[in-house]
Design a protein around this motif. Structure first.
Motif, short mmCIF file in Angstrom:
data_model
loop_
_atom_site.label_atom_id
_atom_site.label_comp_id
_atom_site.label_asym_id
_atom_site.label_seq_id
_atom_site.Cartn_x
_atom_site.Cartn_y
_atom_site.Cartn_z
N SER B 35 0.84 -1.20 0.00
CA SER B 35 0.00 0.00 0.00
C SER B 35 0.87 1.24 0.00
O SER B 35 0.48 2.29 -0.48
N THR B 36 2.11 1.13 0.55
CA THR B 36 3.08 2.22 0.44
C THR B 36 3.98 1.94 -0.75
O THR B 36 4.72 0.96 -0.73
N PRO B 37 3.90 2.76 -1.79
CA PRO B 37 4.63 2.43 -3.02
C PRO B 37 6.11 2.78 -2.92
O PRO B 37 6.59 3.68 -3.59
N SER B 38 6.84 2.05 -2.09
CA SER B 38 8.25 2.37 -1.88
C SER B 38 9.09 1.98 -3.10
O SER B 38 8.91 0.90 -3.67
N TRP B 188 3.72 7.25 -12.88
CA TRP B 188 4.66 6.77 -11.86
C TRP B 188 4.01 5.72 -10.97
O TRP B 188 3.13 6.03 -10.18
N PRO B 190 5.83 3.46 -8.49
CA PRO B 190 7.21 3.28 -8.02
C PRO B 190 7.68 1.84 -7.95
O PRO B 190 8.85 1.57 -8.21
N VAL B 217 -0.02 0.68 -6.64
CA VAL B 217 -0.55 2.04 -6.68
C VAL B 217 0.54 3.03 -7.08
O VAL B 217 1.73 2.79 -6.89
N GLY B 218 0.07 4.11 -7.64
CA GLY B 218 0.97 5.19 -8.03
C GLY B 218 0.11 6.39 -8.31
O GLY B 218 -1.09 6.38 -8.02
N GLN B 219 0.69 7.44 -8.85
CA GLN B 219 -0.13 8.58 -9.23
C GLN B 219 0.64 9.49 -10.16
O GLN B 219 1.83 9.30 -10.39
N LEU B 232 -4.90 9.50 -9.46
CA LEU B 232 -4.26 8.30 -8.93
C LEU B 232 -4.23 7.20 -10.00
O LEU B 232 -5.01 7.19 -10.94
N LEU B 233 -3.31 6.29 -9.78
CA LEU B 233 -3.08 5.22 -10.75
C LEU B 233 -3.18 3.90 -10.03
O LEU B 233 -2.66 3.74 -8.93
#
Lengths: 565, 349
Positions: B35-38, B188, B190, B217-219, B232-233
């Motif tokens: 959920s955190t796109p590190s 993007w 990530p 997820v990305g954006q 958002l993506l």
């Protein structure tokens, strides 16, 4: 502290100070400041202007940090937020960054080269007032104009105003017009001031002041001014083209009519990257004066320092597209800009090493200016290394436009430049006002600021790694960015408190500060040979210098500098 | 006062170490979609390559930081003034050609190494050959939503990109062609790759070959206007079966359920059809997202909210509830029309 015996009878001008207030006296005083062509008064005006907008830009930063303190905040609407962060960036770069340069340069370059004023005093006044009214015009956008989309007509397209977002199809109203017009006006001011600095430093040097004896402060300001001349013009040209697009039916950047979005990006960054060095070189200039004086040693490797500055300026003209690694250049194009960008690291490294070598073997006095400069060294080291990280194009594809970039350039703009500005203000305030800034408040200011700075900007690097893009008015709650943003905001508030301490110190010490005398820091450049504040004519007799540190020679006749040149 | 520079050093060093530990933690434990796109949890070749390169760069810059940082700290600590009354001047040293040459040459060597490593990676990612088995998708950025066209499959997707899983034995990477309908955007995600901009009047490319199924997820990463933050993506990496099923469904014409004919009538007689397409109906607008298979998506408004009938109804009533500044106008429908249109749209599986 050794008193200078330099032949400067400052007592010639013992102007009686009428403290009594009357309207006529006030108007006379105001008139004097408005029509002045004295480089010292204009320097003070530039600095006051810069500090004022630093506070304004700081308020905008706080608004941004309140909005982002947790996800889905409704403190600011998206319209207002976009205007606020655009104005924050534009203000800090153009109204703070571009004016502090000329504040210091105006006040100090003539004093350091032993001149009585700048080369073109009237141009100097014109430049300041152009800059002044440009800034006023930019801020008038908050209340002026029609087309009130959201909150006002303040610019809302980021400080780089990428086309075609600024074209009329996507930005109706007048926001981009205010942005372009006001920066064209301040740009003319910058060009005038740059010409002035160059002419003064090259043509008005006193007897004996060869180019290789010029204080490094002056050297770096000359380089800055050349760079500003080269950098501002493409920006102005692009802004004129934008206005032609918007009002005269041009299609330079109008992609819907076949224009090119890419051309704007190139124009902007051909300005934008040298601009970074325009801002940072004067900060180096300050460090070049402060570090030797407080380390009690001559600057290490003077010729290399001057050459590195010229080298940085030269290379910085060929690196602009590293801001555009994601815009879709060819692999060869990307590779070229990787190389040119990494090359900047070499002269920059030389500078850091020389500063450390200057401290090495010295007797460092950690007065407030030196505290700021020491922190500057660390932070600039980190800023340089994250710069190297960002120059690695593939990694840049990830980091570009993320909070990592925000962290990086705030490390440069705050960690290096603002820290040096504070160092410079603590260092030269006694010369300008005749009174010392409070050391106690100065230490409070320093420690609060350095802690707030690291709490904010160290944390921002992490947000970038975690994939948070810049210029978003809010973020999704499930992204895991919330705690980091909270910490960043806390740091922002700490910095705000520090700046308030600083502002209080400026005002308080003006009235209550300890009297400084000519040379409170036991320094070596010519400005410390005149009274504080200096008389209108600076030097009663034209000084003659025999080395890079004229006051050292006077204070240490047994071991003068000129023996080693 | 004497310990101040020392404290400053300690602080910076601690912060830096903390960052390193944090990064390491993420890199070790993250696998598959997060959920955190590190960027340190890569799940696709370009992202992994970048991650490996970044470790190398961190090692070099970290080494420089420790070396130079300790020099600064040492100088500040060792050479501080001892006592206010010690006013004698230290020995004046003006420079040293040998030392200065040394600290010019060493950075040059470091730059050479970094440059060559970087250049190699640029070419490896940017000029990677496209295998025959690759899937083509054309991405078109709009203020503030994404259009995903699959030219060879005849699919027009929106906001949620479906791509097949790619593994070493059967590589099925997805090659994206990036275009923009209005201003500059940037794609993007990530965990899958670095970002590439979508520039009007310019064609850009990007490729991904995700290794773990799931939702990434990305954006949008280039400021594109009021609602940039809500552009958002979502990338759905499907197993081959899931992907085939998704493709099959997307290729069907829109469901035509006579029970919701009133809703369809409203849709076709209001301004809706000027901007939206529903295949097989009179609605062929291209300005807004294609709604043919609206209900196959988990989110609406480019990820601004989940796709439920209530949200859909509220979105049609007043888009500003979820996305103030969105280019979709409030349609001024009455309650009955809203219910009918929502019922109709809810059938578009």
């Amino acid at each position: 502290m050794a008193d200078s015996t330099f032949p400067v009878p400052g007592a010639l001008e013992a102007a009686p100070h009428g403290r009594r207030w009357s309207q006529a006296a006030f108007l006379a005083w105001l008139h004097d400041w408005v029509v002045t062509v004295d480089h010292k008064k204009l320097g003070i005006l530039y600095m006051l202007y810069s500090i004022f907008f630093l506070l304004v830009g700081g308020v905008e930063a706080i608004l941004i940090r309140i909005q982002l303190v947790r996800p889905d905040m409704h403190f600011l609407s998206p319209w207002v937020f976009n205007r606020v962060f655009t104005m924050h960036g534009t203000t800090m770069v153009f109204l703070v960054g571009m004016t502090y340069i000329f504040g210091f340069a105006n006040y100090l370059v003539p004093l350091m080269v032993g001149a009585r004023d700048m080369a073109f005093p009237r141009l100097n006044a014109l430049s300041f007032w152009l800059t002044f009214f440009g800034g006023i015009l930019l801020y008038y956008s908050f209340i002026g104009g029609y087309g009130l989309y959201g909150a006002s007509s303040a610019p809302d397209t980021m400080w780089w105003a990428y086309s075609p977002l600024t074209e009329r199809a996507f930005s109706p109203g007048h926001a981009p017009d205010y942005w372009a017009l006001s920066l064209i006006v301040t740009g003319f001011g910058t060009i005038g001031a740059s010409i002035n600095v160059i002419a003064t430093a090259l043509c008005l040097r006193c007897k004996g002041m060869t180019l290789m004896r010029l204080p490094l402060f002056v050297w770096l300001n000359v380089v800055t001014s050349f760079l500003a001349l080269l950098a501002i013009t493409p920006l102005t040209a692009a802004q004129v083209m934008l206005l032609i697009d918007r009002y005269l039916g041009g299609h330079f950047f109008d992609t819907q009519a076949g224009g090119s979005a890419l051309i704007w990006a190139h124009f902007f960054w051909i300005f934008g990257h040298p601009e970074v060095y325009v801002l940072v070189l004067p900060a180096f200039a300050i460090a070049n004066e402060v570090i030797p004086v407080f380390s009690r040693k001559a600057i290490f490797g003077y010729p290399a320092m001057a050459a590195a500055s010229v080298g940085i300026a030269f290379v910085s003209l060929g690196v602009w597209a590293h801001h555009m690694f994601t815009i879709g250049m060819t692999s060869v194009g990307n590779t070229f800009f990787v190389l040119s960008t990494m090359l900047v690291g070499i002269p920059t490294g030389i500078k850091i090493f020389n500063w450390v070598a200057t401290m090495w073997g010295g007797k460092i006095r950690f007065a407030t200016p030196m505290l700021f400069c020491t922190a500057f060294l660390f932070q600039f080291l980190i800023a340089g290394l994250t710069g190297i990280i960002l120059s690695v194009a593939p990694w840049n594809w990830q980091l570009h436009n993320s909070y990592f970039v925000i962290a990086h350039f705030h490390y440069v703009l705050v960690g290096a430049i603002v820290f040096c500005i504070f160092a410079g203000i603590y260092y030269w305030y006694p010369k300008v006002t005749g009174r010392m800034l409070s050391e106690k408040l100065g230490k409070w200011h320093f420690w609060l600021f350095v802690i707030g700075f690291h709490v904010s900007f160290d944390t921002m690097h992490v947000l970038g790694i975690l994939g948070m893009p810049r210029s978003i008015f809010t973020y999704e709650a499930d992204r895991g960015w919330a705690p980091w943003n909270f910490v960043v905001s806390i740091g922002g508030f700490i910095q705000a408190i520090a700046v308030l301490v600083f502002a209080f110190n400026l005002v308080h010490s003006y009235f209550k500060g300890r009297v400084a005398g000519n040379d409170p820091w036991d320094a070596w450049t010519l400005e410390w040979a005149t009274p504080s504040p200096p008389p209108a004519y600076n030097f009663a007799e034209d000084p003659v210098v025999t080395s890079r540190r004229p006051l050292w020679d006077i204070k240490h006749p047994e071991d003068p500098d000129w023996r080693y040149e | 006062m004497l310990t101040e520079p020392y404290r400053c050093v300690k602080w910076s060093a601690k912060g830096f170490l903390f960052l390193l530990v944090f990064f390491a933690w993420h890199a070790v434990f993250a696998e598959g979609p997060q959920s955190t796109p590190s960027i340190f949890a890569p799940a696709s070749t370009p992202a992994s390559n970048i991650y490996e390169l970044s470790l190398f760069v961190i090692a070099i810059t970290g080494g420089i930081f420790v070396t130079v940082g300790s020099l600064i700290a040492y100088a500040a600590f060792k050479y501080r003034q001892h006592g206010q009354d010690d006013t004698s001047e230290p020995a004046q040293i003006y420079g040293s050609a040998q030392v200065e040459l040394a600290w010019t040459v060493v950075p040059v060597l470091i730059v050479v190494v970094l440059f060559l490593t970087t250049a190699r990676m640029i070419f490896a990612i940017q000029d990677a050959p496209k295998p025959k088995s690759a899937l083509d998708v054309t991405v078109v950025g709009h203020q503030y939503w994404w259009e995903f066209n699959y030219p060879r499959l005849g699919i027009r997707g929106v906001n949620e990109l479906h791509v097949p899983l790619s593994d070493a034995n059967h590589p099925t990477p997805t090659f994206l062609t990036l275009l923009s309908a209005d201003v500059i955007h940037s794609f993007w995600v990530p965990q899958l790759s670095g970002k590439t901009d979508l520039v009007p009047n310019k064609i850009n490319y990007l490729w991904i070959d995700p290794r773990h199924p799931g939702t990434y997820v990305g954006q949008c990463a280039q400021f594109c206007g009021v609602e940039h933050a809500k552009m958002l993506l979502r990338v759905y990496v499907d197993t081959p079966d899931q992907f085939a099923a998704w493709v099959k469904n997307q290729q069907q014409p829109a469901v035509n359920d006579p029970k919701v004919a009133e809703g369809r009538h409203v849709f076709e007689t209001q301004a809706c059809m000027n901007c939206h397409t529903i295949a097989g109906t009179a609605a062929t607008g291209r300005f807004g997202p294609d709604l043919t298979h609206l209900m196959s998506r988990e989110t609406i408004a480019s990820g601004a909210t989940t796709n439920t009938p209530e949200h859909l109804r509220e979105w049609i009533r007043n888009p500003d509830t979820f996305k103030p500044g969105s280019l979709m106008p409030a349609m001024q429908l009455n309650d009955q029309q809203l219910d009918q249109v929502t019922a109709y749209l809810s059938t578009l599986k």
